[in-house]
Design a protein around this motif. Structure first.
Motif, PDB file in Angstrom:
ATOM      1  N   VAL A  10       0.844  -1.196   0.000  1.00  0.00           N
ATOM      2  CA  VAL A  10       0.000   0.000   0.000  1.00  0.00           C
ATOM      3  C   VAL A  10       0.881   1.248   0.000  1.00  0.00           C
ATOM      4  O   VAL A  10       1.773   1.388   0.839  1.00  0.00           O
ATOM      5  N   GLN A  11       0.639   2.140  -0.949  1.00  0.00           N
ATOM      6  CA  GLN A  11       1.403   3.383  -1.048  1.00  0.00           C
ATOM      7  C   GLN A  11       0.791   4.441  -0.145  1.00  0.00           C
ATOM      8  O   GLN A  11      -0.425   4.614  -0.106  1.00  0.00           O
ATOM      9  N   ARG A  12       1.631   5.173   0.588  1.00  0.00           N
ATOM     10  CA  ARG A  12       1.140   6.259   1.442  1.00  0.00           C
ATOM     11  C   ARG A  12       0.646   7.405   0.579  1.00  0.00           C
ATOM     12  O   ARG A  12       1.332   7.828  -0.349  1.00  0.00           O
ATOM     13  N   ILE A  13      -0.550   7.909   0.851  1.00  0.00           N
ATOM     14  CA  ILE A  13      -1.070   9.039   0.084  1.00  0.00           C
ATOM     15  C   ILE A  13      -0.357  10.316   0.529  1.00  0.00           C
ATOM     16  O   ILE A  13      -0.022  10.478   1.708  1.00  0.00           O
ATOM     17  N   SER A  14      -0.106  11.189  -0.422  1.00  0.00           N
ATOM     18  CA  SER A  14       0.578  12.437  -0.095  1.00  0.00           C
ATOM     19  C   SER A  14      -0.406  13.443   0.480  1.00  0.00           C
ATOM     20  O   SER A  14      -1.626  13.342   0.279  1.00  0.00           O
ATOM     21  N   THR A  15       0.115  14.393   1.201  1.00  0.00           N
ATOM     22  CA  THR A  15      -0.737  15.453   1.747  1.00  0.00           C
ATOM     23  C   THR A  15      -1.103  16.407   0.618  1.00  0.00           C
ATOM     24  O   THR A  15      -0.215  16.963  -0.038  1.00  0.00           O
ATOM     25  N   PRO A  16      -2.392  16.595   0.329  1.00  0.00           N
ATOM     26  CA  PRO A  16      -2.798  17.452  -0.792  1.00  0.00           C
ATOM     27  C   PRO A  16      -2.473  18.915  -0.537  1.00  0.00           C
ATOM     28  O   PRO A  16      -2.425  19.369   0.610  1.00  0.00           O
ATOM     29  N   ARG A  17      -2.252  19.607  -1.618  1.00  0.00           N
ATOM     30  CA  ARG A  17      -2.020  21.037  -1.489  1.00  0.00           C
ATOM     31  C   ARG A  17      -3.317  21.731  -1.114  1.00  0.00           C
ATOM     32  O   ARG A  17      -4.397  21.332  -1.552  1.00  0.00           O
ATOM     33  N   PRO A  18      -3.228  22.790  -0.318  1.00  0.00           N
ATOM     34  CA  PRO A  18      -4.462  23.510   0.044  1.00  0.00           C
ATOM     35  C   PRO A  18      -5.079  24.148  -1.185  1.00  0.00           C
ATOM     36  O   PRO A  18      -4.367  24.590  -2.096  1.00  0.00           O
ATOM     37  N   PRO A  19      -6.413  24.207  -1.257  1.00  0.00           N
ATOM     38  CA  PRO A  19      -7.078  24.829  -2.420  1.00  0.00           C
ATOM     39  C   PRO A  19      -6.678  26.294  -2.545  1.00  0.00           C
ATOM     40  O   PRO A  19      -6.332  26.961  -1.566  1.00  0.00           O
ATOM     41  N   LEU A  20      -6.728  26.786  -3.740  1.00  0.00           N
ATOM     42  CA  LEU A  20      -6.422  28.183  -4.017  1.00  0.00           C
ATOM     43  C   LEU A  20      -7.467  29.069  -3.342  1.00  0.00           C
ATOM     44  O   LEU A  20      -8.656  28.766  -3.363  1.00  0.00           O
ATOM     45  N   ASP A  21      -7.008  30.166  -2.739  1.00  0.00           N
ATOM     46  CA  ASP A  21      -7.961  31.120  -2.160  1.00  0.00           C
ATOM     47  C   ASP A  21      -7.818  32.471  -2.855  1.00  0.00           C
ATOM     48  O   ASP A  21      -6.878  32.715  -3.625  1.00  0.00           O
ATOM     49  N   ALA A  22      -8.752  33.357  -2.585  1.00  0.00           N
ATOM     50  CA  ALA A  22      -8.810  34.641  -3.294  1.00  0.00           C
ATOM     51  C   ALA A  22      -7.558  35.475  -3.058  1.00  0.00           C
ATOM     52  O   ALA A  22      -7.040  36.113  -3.985  1.00  0.00           O
ATOM     53  N   ASP A  23      -7.052  35.496  -1.817  1.00  0.00           N
ATOM     54  CA  ASP A  23      -5.863  36.309  -1.516  1.00  0.00           C
ATOM     55  C   ASP A  23      -4.649  35.823  -2.303  1.00  0.00           C
ATOM     56  O   ASP A  23      -3.897  36.632  -2.863  1.00  0.00           O
ATOM     57  N   ARG A  24      -4.464  34.523  -2.324  1.00  0.00           N
ATOM     58  CA  ARG A  24      -3.329  33.955  -3.048  1.00  0.00           C
ATOM     59  C   ARG A  24      -3.460  34.210  -4.550  1.00  0.00           C
ATOM     60  O   ARG A  24      -2.484  34.517  -5.232  1.00  0.00           O
ATOM     61  N   LEU A  25      -4.683  34.120  -5.061  1.00  0.00           N
ATOM     62  CA  LEU A  25      -4.913  34.363  -6.476  1.00  0.00           C
ATOM     63  C   LEU A  25      -4.640  35.816  -6.827  1.00  0.00           C
ATOM     64  O   LEU A  25      -3.990  36.117  -7.852  1.00  0.00           O
ATOM     65  N   ASN A  26      -5.122  36.741  -6.008  1.00  0.00           N
ATOM     66  CA  ASN A  26      -4.903  38.163  -6.272  1.00  0.00           C
ATOM     67  C   ASN A  26      -3.415  38.515  -6.261  1.00  0.00           C
ATOM     68  O   ASN A  26      -2.947  39.316  -7.076  1.00  0.00           O
ATOM     69  N   LYS A  27      -2.669  37.910  -5.349  1.00  0.00           N
ATOM     70  CA  LYS A  27      -1.219  38.156  -5.301  1.00  0.00           C
ATOM     71  C   LYS A  27      -0.555  37.657  -6.586  1.00  0.00           C
ATOM     72  O   LYS A  27       0.332  38.309  -7.140  1.00  0.00           O
ATOM     73  N   LEU A  28      -1.020  36.512  -7.045  1.00  0.00           N
ATOM     74  CA  LEU A  28      -0.457  35.938  -8.261  1.00  0.00           C
ATOM     75  C   LEU A  28      -0.751  36.838  -9.464  1.00  0.00           C
ATOM     76  O   LEU A  28       0.102  37.034 -10.337  1.00  0.00           O
ATOM     77  N   LEU A  29      -1.950  37.405  -9.508  1.00  0.00           N
ATOM     78  CA  LEU A  29      -2.314  38.306 -10.601  1.00  0.00           C
ATOM     79  C   LEU A  29      -1.476  39.583 -10.565  1.00  0.00           C
ATOM     80  O   LEU A  29      -1.104  40.121 -11.615  1.00  0.00           O
ATOM     81  N   LEU A  30      -1.152  40.067  -9.362  1.00  0.00           N
ATOM     82  CA  LEU A  30      -0.282  41.235  -9.238  1.00  0.00           C
ATOM     83  C   LEU A  30       1.134  40.911  -9.711  1.00  0.00           C
ATOM     84  O   LEU A  30       1.802  41.744 -10.332  1.00  0.00           O
ATOM     85  N   ASP A  31       1.579  39.688  -9.422  1.00  0.00           N
ATOM     86  CA  ASP A  31       2.920  39.266  -9.836  1.00  0.00           C
ATOM     87  C   ASP A  31       3.065  39.231 -11.349  1.00  0.00           C
ATOM     88  O   ASP A  31       4.187  39.317 -11.878  1.00  0.00           O
ATOM     89  N   MET A  32       1.936  39.079 -12.053  1.00  0.00           N
ATOM     90  CA  MET A  32       1.991  39.003 -13.516  1.00  0.00           C
ATOM     91  C   MET A  32       2.561  40.272 -14.129  1.00  0.00           C
ATOM     92  O   MET A  32       3.131  40.241 -15.232  1.00  0.00           O
ATOM     93  N   ALA A  33       2.449  41.398 -13.427  1.00  0.00           N
ATOM     94  CA  ALA A  33       2.952  42.660 -13.956  1.00  0.00           C
ATOM     95  C   ALA A  33       4.470  42.633 -14.096  1.00  0.00           C
ATOM     96  O   ALA A  33       5.032  43.217 -15.036  1.00  0.00           O
TER      97      ALA A  33
END
Length: 407
Positions: A84-107
């Motif tokens: 049996v393979q150990r399941i990995s810890t999933p990444r946390p879902p994207l949230d609005a704050d993280r998304l907005n920061k990423l959009l600012l980084d696009m500049a």
């Protein structure tokens, strides 16, 4: 020992997939499912009830069940000796704050930020829905509109092309809202998509074609109004180069949509060589490719709705033979469209050369076979009409005297 021989505790299995949960989430009803399975249930299949309890979902928030996930991981470790393979810890879902920061980084770091955004979009349906409902689509459209492969330095040109490809890939993966589709259908964005279809990478051209197909299937009137010669030329290049089957289907659907609803676009397509592209592609459309053959004949039928289209078919050396060969060899729809193209030539573009060519290339024999087939009464009536109209020229055909049509 194979992991399939280990019995998975029932409370570790997803009630939908019946597989071991790797990212358990809990709905507002209290029932827990694997994230991927329940997202497909709600977002892809469009269900608004809890699969297990059948209760209506008053909200679609998915709460990570960290306790259950840790128990599953612990169970996997205990059974590792059984494969049996150990399941990995999933990444946390994207949230609005993280998304907005990423959009600012696009500049400042456009390509890097776009690649990260595309990676996040690929992680889950929840991420894609959040991105689709944010300011991200407008930013992505802006990237596409600013894309140019002309009058730029090599380095800038390369970065712009990569950024455009990433933006197209992200948009293609999203469940796009109507306002986003409207924005894509503007003249400026369509002009940029036309540029991509002509000069973009294979991936960029594929994603551009898929976006256009989405617009076509939505029936956006603005798409028809804003379609120009450059866009038509780009779509025809897709047909000529055969980037992939899906892109070919998208190009045919798009061309049919815009030429069916705009005489100006119809003329643009004919002047861009659409008739030649279609006629020269028809011989390669075997019965196994009947859907593409049907689409090509449907588009050719639309183009023959004007005199310029009929003239282009009649003047092409392969025009009449290529069309007639598809009668009774592909499907009922292909037969109907191929016959209608020939009927339009006989009825509206009458010339002795066209009539003689139909006799020499076996069209008359095909029409005879149609009369004795299970085609529609309307088709048989039109066949009779063609025979009566041209009997002076066709009476020398060996099959002609045996025909039974009303004088």
């Amino acid at each position: 020992m194979d992991s399939t021989e280990v019995e998975i505790p029932s409370y570790f299995s997803c009630p939908i997939s019946m597989q071991l949960m790797t990212d358990p989430v809990t709905l507002c009803t209290g029932a827990t499912y694997d994230r991927q399975s329940v997202e497909k249930w709600m977002f892809t299949l469009g269900n608004n009830t809890c699969p297990l309890t059948k209760q209506p979902l008053h909200n679609i928030e998915l709460t990570p069940n960290h306790t259950l996930r840790r128990l599953i991981q612990h169970w996997c470790v205990l059974n590792s000796s059984s494969g049996v393979q150990r399941i990995s810890t999933p990444r946390p879902p994207l949230d609005a704050d993280r998304l907005n920061k990423l959009l600012l980084d696009m500049a400042s770091f456009q390509v890097k930020a776009l690649k990260k955004l595309r990676s996040l979009a690929g992680e889950s349906e929840s991420n894609r829905r959040l991105i689709a409902s944010s300011a991200a689509p407008a930013a992505l459209i802006s990237v596409i509109e600013s894309h140019s492969t002309e009058n730029d330095e090599v380095g800038c040109c390369y970065d712009a092309a990569v950024a455009c490809e990433e933006a197209l890939g992200i948009l293609y993966s999203l469940p796009l809202l109507d306002e986003t589709l409207d924005s894509i259908a503007t003249g400026k964005c369509l002009a940029s998509l036309a540029s991509v279809l002509k000069r973009g990478t294979s991936n960029a051209r594929f994603h551009a074609a898929m976006l256009l197909q989405t617009l076509t299937r939505k029936g956006l009137e603005r798409l028809v109004m804003n379609a120009n010669g450059e866009l038509i030329e780009g779509l025809l290049e897709l047909l000529t180069e055969e980037v992939c089957h899906q892109a070919t289907v998208a190009a045919l659907e798009m061309l049919t949509a815009i030429t069916s609803n705009s005489q100006h676009s119809r003329i643009n397509a004919i002047e861009a060589g659409a008739v030649s592209v279609l006629i020269e592609s028809l011989p390669d459309q075997t019965p196994e490719k009947k859907c593409n053959c049907e689409r090509m004949l449907c588009l050719l039928n639309v183009l023959c709705g004007c005199a310029e289209g009929r003239a282009a078919v009649a003047d092409h050396a392969m025009g009449i033979p290529a069309v007639s060969k598809k009668i009774m060899r592909v499907s009922d729809l292909a037969t109907e469209k191929a016959f209608r193209i020939l009927w339009l030539l006989c009825k509206l573009s009458l010339s002795k050369r066209v009539v003689d060519e139909m006799l020499q290339t076996g069209v008359v024999t095909k029409l005879c076979l149609l009369l004795h087939s299970e085609c529609t009464v309307k088709t048989k009536r039109k066949v009779n009409e063609m025979f009566k109209l041209h009997r002076t020229y066709w009476k020398s055909a060996s099959c002609f005297p045996s025909l039974n049509f009303q004088e």
